[in-house]
Design an enzyme around this catalytic site. Structure first.
Site, short mmCIF file in Angstrom:
data_model
loop_
_atom_site.label_atom_id
_atom_site.label_comp_id
_atom_site.label_asym_id
_atom_site.label_seq_id
_atom_site.Cartn_x
_atom_site.Cartn_y
_atom_site.Cartn_z
N HIS A 79 17.87 14.99 96.02
CA HIS A 79 18.91 15.24 95.05
C HIS A 79 20.13 16.04 95.69
CE1 HIS A 79 20.84 16.65 91.53
NE2 HIS A 79 20.72 17.92 92.05
N ASP A 108 50.44 2.34 101.84
CA ASP A 108 49.21 2.20 101.99
C ASP A 108 48.75 3.63 102.88
OD1 ASP A 108 46.60 1.41 102.44
OD2 ASP A 108 47.21 -0.62 101.96
N TRP A 144 17.96 20.46 101.20
CA TRP A 144 19.21 19.88 102.00
C TRP A 144 19.83 20.63 102.90
CZ3 TRP A 144 24.58 20.86 102.31
CH2 TRP A 144 25.00 22.17 101.76
N SER A 172 31.77 8.78 108.86
CA SER A 172 32.51 8.13 107.77
C SER A 172 33.37 9.07 107.34
CB SER A 172 31.66 7.58 106.67
OG SER A 172 32.43 7.41 105.50
N SER A 173 33.18 10.39 107.08
CA SER A 173 33.81 11.45 106.67
C SER A 173 34.90 11.86 107.53
CB SER A 173 33.10 12.61 106.26
OG SER A 173 32.14 12.52 105.25
N HIS A 256 29.39 26.18 105.06
CA HIS A 256 30.37 26.96 104.30
C HIS A 256 31.58 26.11 104.19
CE1 HIS A 256 30.86 29.88 101.16
NE2 HIS A 256 31.95 29.70 101.69
N GLU A 258 32.07 23.12 104.23
CA GLU A 258 31.61 21.90 103.16
C GLU A 258 31.77 22.12 101.82
OE1 GLU A 258 30.73 19.00 103.89
OE2 GLU A 258 29.98 18.23 101.73
N TYR A 260 33.49 24.09 100.51
CA TYR A 260 34.96 23.98 100.26
C TYR A 260 35.59 22.71 100.07
CZ TYR A 260 34.92 29.28 99.81
OH TYR A 260 34.38 30.43 99.53
N SER A 271 45.55 21.32 89.28
CA SER A 271 46.88 21.75 89.25
C SER A 271 47.84 20.49 88.84
CB SER A 271 47.12 22.04 90.55
OG SER A 271 46.48 23.19 90.96
N HIS A 305 27.13 34.76 105.27
CA HIS A 305 26.58 35.09 103.85
C HIS A 305 25.32 34.51 103.30
CE1 HIS A 305 29.99 32.84 101.61
NE2 HIS A 305 28.80 32.17 101.58
N HIS A 306 25.00 33.30 103.78
CA HIS A 306 23.84 32.46 103.05
C HIS A 306 22.62 32.85 104.09
CE1 HIS A 306 26.27 29.23 101.33
NE2 HIS A 306 27.16 29.65 102.52
N THR A 331 41.24 33.17 95.48
CA THR A 331 40.46 32.27 94.29
C THR A 331 41.11 32.80 93.02
OG1 THR A 331 38.54 32.19 95.67
CG2 THR A 331 38.39 31.39 93.65
N LYS A 334 44.43 31.72 92.55
CA LYS A 334 44.80 30.45 91.72
C LYS A 334 44.24 30.30 90.26
CE LYS A 334 43.85 26.73 94.09
NZ LYS A 334 45.25 26.87 95.01
N ARG A 453 13.64 29.73 94.09
CA ARG A 453 14.18 28.37 94.00
C ARG A 453 12.94 27.46 94.94
NH1 ARG A 453 19.07 27.70 98.15
NH2 ARG A 453 19.39 25.43 97.48
#
Lengths: 527, 420
Positions: A79, A108, A144, A172-173, A256, A258, A260, A271, A305-306, A331, A334, A453
């Protein structure tokens, strides 16, 4: 979602799309490729969503009812992987493909053939990833985040396929990101200076740099796993002189930024939409650009921090706590800017606006729980509980996914030439909004009450909130078929729209609706 | 001054929370009715919505950090969303609002950058203090080594010679829903960690296979157990009682089934328990001197198998191939020439797989019993017996040598081997 019918535009006589299947296999057109990305991402959204339904069904009640713990772990892992790499990221790349050339007045993408390739890798990578579920021993079952040594010494044989799929998704990315950077830096119409670019373009430019910086790191992590599994190295095995925590450092150095990558383009979308429906210019454009850039910079220095509970030294713990808390500042800027954009405007509440307002509110709630999580001592209680699950689903579902919905409704008239069904759109919004909150809000409570979890079964005091979360989850999941229906209905027909149905600014609204197969073959004049 | 205010605010929050809770409970009439249609077990559930304060100084200071940051978020949220919803209600086109055209203000931009920054600095100070406290593991009075295994915990009282495993004691039938669930469903173990009140206890946390995480919410101790490394944590518990927690890091199939139970006693009771525990450990060693006939080994073996082996190899011995291989009909368990291999695997584990070493997890009698059981259960009718004495010998010499006194090995006629 495809614009295929237009022939009236004088530039297009010789360059209509090819016919049949090969049009899609061989296409180098940014609109075709954008559409394919979006359809692919929606298919993955439903696939990953089906897995979430399995998870919520098992968690409906305490006890094991439907699936075994071993399969439950495969479901949570797949998932996560499918939603991150299959649904959210390709959806944003799809939107970038469709919109960036039209927003900057380019004909293009800069590298159209590579564009084709970077899309066509995806379905094969995804199929390979999903096929692991049918292999002996099952698919990836280590979350994951695939922490070693659970993902190396203790993993199922299919892990090798998982590693290869991650490599392909990463390639690909990276190609997508290179293409976006090349397009934005080289193909802007005359007069389109950097500080005139729409925020969606800005946020994607920064996102693309993040992708190029961190996807190779992920590739490195999985390659080291591959070596540990098959070639006798011990990168992550203390018994051979390695370090399991090293894996976490490498993973989160990717992970991390990722997260963002999955939110910055949303900032750009919101925006664009808020000023349109508030009929008032975006407040603080310049500070928005700087805020996004600061968030991107900070994303590289907060990864640990993870890992507050893995036993990093006190000084490290303090550094990562302070750096993480600091993210709240840009943040906050924004959010304040968005609210100020709405303030004293003249608002109407069409579906894109509803999704965008929900984005601001719910993403901010996710930001608040993020701020709580940044307090390292408190994180000792929150870490790896449902509070974290609630937090990141609040930033990803109403953050990334609501923004993608908002974008789809906002630009559907441009893509199809038809207005979507507003009543159905609003129904989709309200059902999603209620379902999403019903699913994830109670997770804050059970997390604080102590539910870890990634468990298939839980103690009895968590039963009621889990049942509510499951009911909300089924509601949210079922609602997404309505979205599919709305999009198909809009493609097949509906009220015809003019060039600029929302009466807003932006180059994409200066071309006809539906957007012709080729736009801006001669660059527009940007004031 | 500031602190007083926050205290008052806490009070208010807690009060409101309990009022809210009461409201929930009132509503439970219809909610429970609605849910009764699906489930009966919700009778035990509750509506806890917040972190608990816990029973240590650290857990209380973490709780207050949690409440302060939560209140800050609520206040900011009310302000920001207040302005937003005011705009949504008032500045709408349908009410004839005319859009303004302002789009920047350096003053407010600076203001809403610096004010949040200052709030964060204010928040970082108490957080730093608590963190320094958490990291100070000096001067502990009791050291406990905690080792995470798939899927159980081992507790070793360092220097006391007491060490034992703590595994889930909730019966399988409850998990499979064929029996009513206990109130402590999934949060109960066969042997809890016993600790005294009012002593600084240091935990040395590590793991034997994958990463686990030892978490007891009431102590606010959560430390990852990492194979090959030892992490430190500490606690000093105020009140006697039973405290429950769970593994907090995904560690494989039964991650959800390795709870932690800590039984905190007064100092005298703890000392008494420790003496008794040492005696029973000595008694366990005596068991080797006793007679272990086949029937007794099989009974003991079945019991040990159910406790430590069945999670992977399954009660019926069929395993979950390929990760957890079957034992039923497996060559190593039925081939007469491979008794030694069977003992080797149990004693040393298999590197790079989930099969762990049981040499220090089980005593000699238990190992002998479980091997005997595996060689004779589910149609593995080898008739062979492995004795505790042989295992003791293995521990000394490092290899399996059949004991000449072990009579059952030779005369037993195996009827099941013909085809293999």
């Amino acid at each position: 979602m495809t614009a295929v019918t237009d022939t009236s535009h004088h530039e297009d006589h010789h360059h209509g799309p090819a016919k049949g299947l090969m049009r899609w296999v061989l296409t180098t057109n940014h609109k075709d490729i954008g559409s394919m990305y979006l359809w692919f991402s929606f298919a993955m959204f439903l696939t990953g969503g089906a897995m979430a339904m399995v998870i919520r069904a098992e968690l409906f009640q305490p006890g094991l009812q439907i699936i075994e713990p071993a399969f439950f772990n495969q479901m949570t892992t797949m998932h996560g992987l499918i939603m991150v790499f299959g649904a959210v990221m390709p959806a944003f790349v799809g939107l970038a493909n469709w919109m960036i050339p039209m927003m900057i007045g380019a004909p293009d993408m800069a590298l159209p053939r590579m564009n084709n390739w970077s899309f066509w890798i995806l379905p094969f990578a995804a199929l390979m990833l999903i096929s692991t579920l049918f292999m002996e021993g099952g698919g990836p079952n280590f979350g994951w985040t695939f922490y070693a040594p659970l993902s190396t010494d203790f993993s199922p044989p299919s892990t090798t396929f998982f590693i290869f799929a991650i490599h392909m998704l990463g390639i690909s990315s990276i190609m997508g990101a290179i293409n976006i950077i090349a397009t934005i830096l080289n193909l802007r119409a005359p007069g389109m200076t950097m500080m005139k670019m729409p925020l969606f373009v800005w946020t994607w430019l920064i996102t693309a740099y993040l992708l190029i910086a961190v996807m190779p790191v992920l590739a490195g992590a999985v390659t080291m796993m591959l070596m540990d599994i098959h070639f006798g190295t011990s990168f992550f095995n203390a018994g051979g002189g390695g370090d399991p925590v090293l894996f976490q450092h490498i993973f989160w150095f990717f992970g991390h930024p990722e997260v963002y990558i999955m939110i910055l383009p949303s900032f750009g979308i919101v925006s664009a939409i808020l000023p349109t429906f508030a009929r008032k210019p975006l407040f603080g454009y310049t500070s928005m650009v700087y805020a996004v850039a600061s968030i991107a910079f900070l994303s590289f220095i907060v990864w640990a921090h993870h890992m507050f509970t893995v036993g990093i030294p006190l000084v490290g713990e303090l550094f990562f706590m302070y750096a993480t808390m600091l993210i709240a500042v840009p943040t906050g800027v924004k959010v304040f800017n968005w609210v100020s954009t709405m303030f004293r405007g003249s608002m109407t509440f069409e579906t894109p606006m509803l999704f965008s307002i929900a984005f601001v509110v719910l993403f901010t709630i996710g930001g608040f729980s993020g701020l709580m999580l940044s307090i390292a001592p408190a994180d000792f209680q929150y870490h790896d509980t449902y509070f974290v699950v609630a937090h990141f689903h609040y930033v990803l579902v109403p953050g990334a996914i609501f923004a993608i919905f908002a974008a789809a409704y906002y630009w559907l008239p441009k893509w199809t030439g038809h207005m979507y069904d507003e009543t159905l759109g609003k129904t989709h919004f309200w059902l999603s909004f209620i379902g999403m909150n019903l699913t994830f809000f109670p997770m804050h409570f059970i997390g604080l009450a102590g539910m870890p979890r990634r468990i298939p079964d839980y103690a009895l005091q968590f039963a009621d909130f889990n049942m509510i979360a499951s009911i909300g989850g089924f509601m949210f999941g079922a609602t997404q078929f309505l979205f599919l229906f709305i999009v198909i209905k809009c493609i097949r027909g509906g009220e015809k729209v003019g060039d600029n149905p929302w009466e807003t600014d932006g180059l994409e609204w200066s071309v006809p609706s539906p957007a012709p197969y080729h736009t801006f073959t001669t660059p527009p004049d940007v004031k | 001054m500031m602190l007083l205010h926050t205290r008052a605010l806490f009070h208010w929050i807690t009060e409101s929370a309990s009022k809210l809770k009461a409201l929930f409970f009132m509503r439970r009439g219809w909610l429970a009715g609605l849910m009764g249609a699906f489930v009966s077990s919700s009778a035990w559930a509750d509506w806890t919505v917040n972190m608990t304060e816990g029973v240590t100084a650290v857990s209380r200071s973490i709780y207050s950090l949690h409440m302060i940051i939560f209140i800050i978020c609520v206040v900011i949220g009310v302000l920001v969303f207040g302005v937003m919803f005011y705009s949504i209600l008032v500045h709408r086109k349908s009410k004839g609002a005319v859009p303004q055209q302002f789009h920047e203000s350096t003053v407010v931009e600076i203001l809403w950058t610096t004010v949040p920054f200052l709030i964060l600095v204010g928040m970082a100070i108490p957080a730093t203090k608590t963190l320094i406290d958490i990291y100070n593991t000096d001067e502990s009075e009791i050291d406990i080594k905690i080792t995470g295994y798939q899927w159980k915990w081992q507790y070793e009282y360092v220097g006391e010679g007491v060490s034992f495993f703590s595994t889930l004691s909730t019966p399988r039938e409850q998990i499979q829903n064929s029996r009513i669930k206990n109130p402590n469903y999934l949060l109960e173990v066969d042997e809890p960690l016993v600790l005294p009140v009012g002593k600084k206890v240091r935990f040395l946390v590590t793991a034997a296979d994958v990463i686990h995480s030892w978490w007891v919410p009431a102590f606010a101790v959560k430390r990852d157990a990492i194979p090959g490394f030892i992490n430190e944590a500490w606690t000093n518990i105020d009140r006697p009682g039973i405290y429950r927690g769970q593994c907090a890091e995904l560690c494989g199939k039964d991650h959800g089934f390795m709870p932690i139970v800590v039984d905190v006693r007064s100092e005298e009771d703890y000392e008494k328990w420790l003496v008794e525990r040492k005696e029973s450990a000595a008694q366990e060693r005596m068991i080797l001197e006793e007679d272990w006939p086949m029937a007794r080994l099989m009974t003991k073996g079945k019991q040990v198998y159910g406790k430590v082996c069945a999670a992977c190899h399954q009660v019926n011995g069929q395993g979950m191939p390929p990760i957890f291989p079957a034992l039923k009909g497996a060559d190593v368990a039925v081939n007469k020439t491979r008794v030694g291999d069977h003992v080797d695997i149990l004693m040393n584990g298999i590197k790079g797989t989930a099969m762990q070493s049981f040499a220090n997890q089980l005593n000699e009698a238990e190992i002998a019993a479980v091997i005997t059981y595996e060689r004779n259960a589910w149609g593995n009718k080898t008739g062979e017996m492995v004795t505790p004495k042989e295992i003791l010998e293995y521990k000394k010499s490092g290899k399996y040598t059949p004991d000449p006194d072990n009579k059952t090995v030779t005369p037993f006629v195996n009827t099941n081997q013909a085809g293999l």
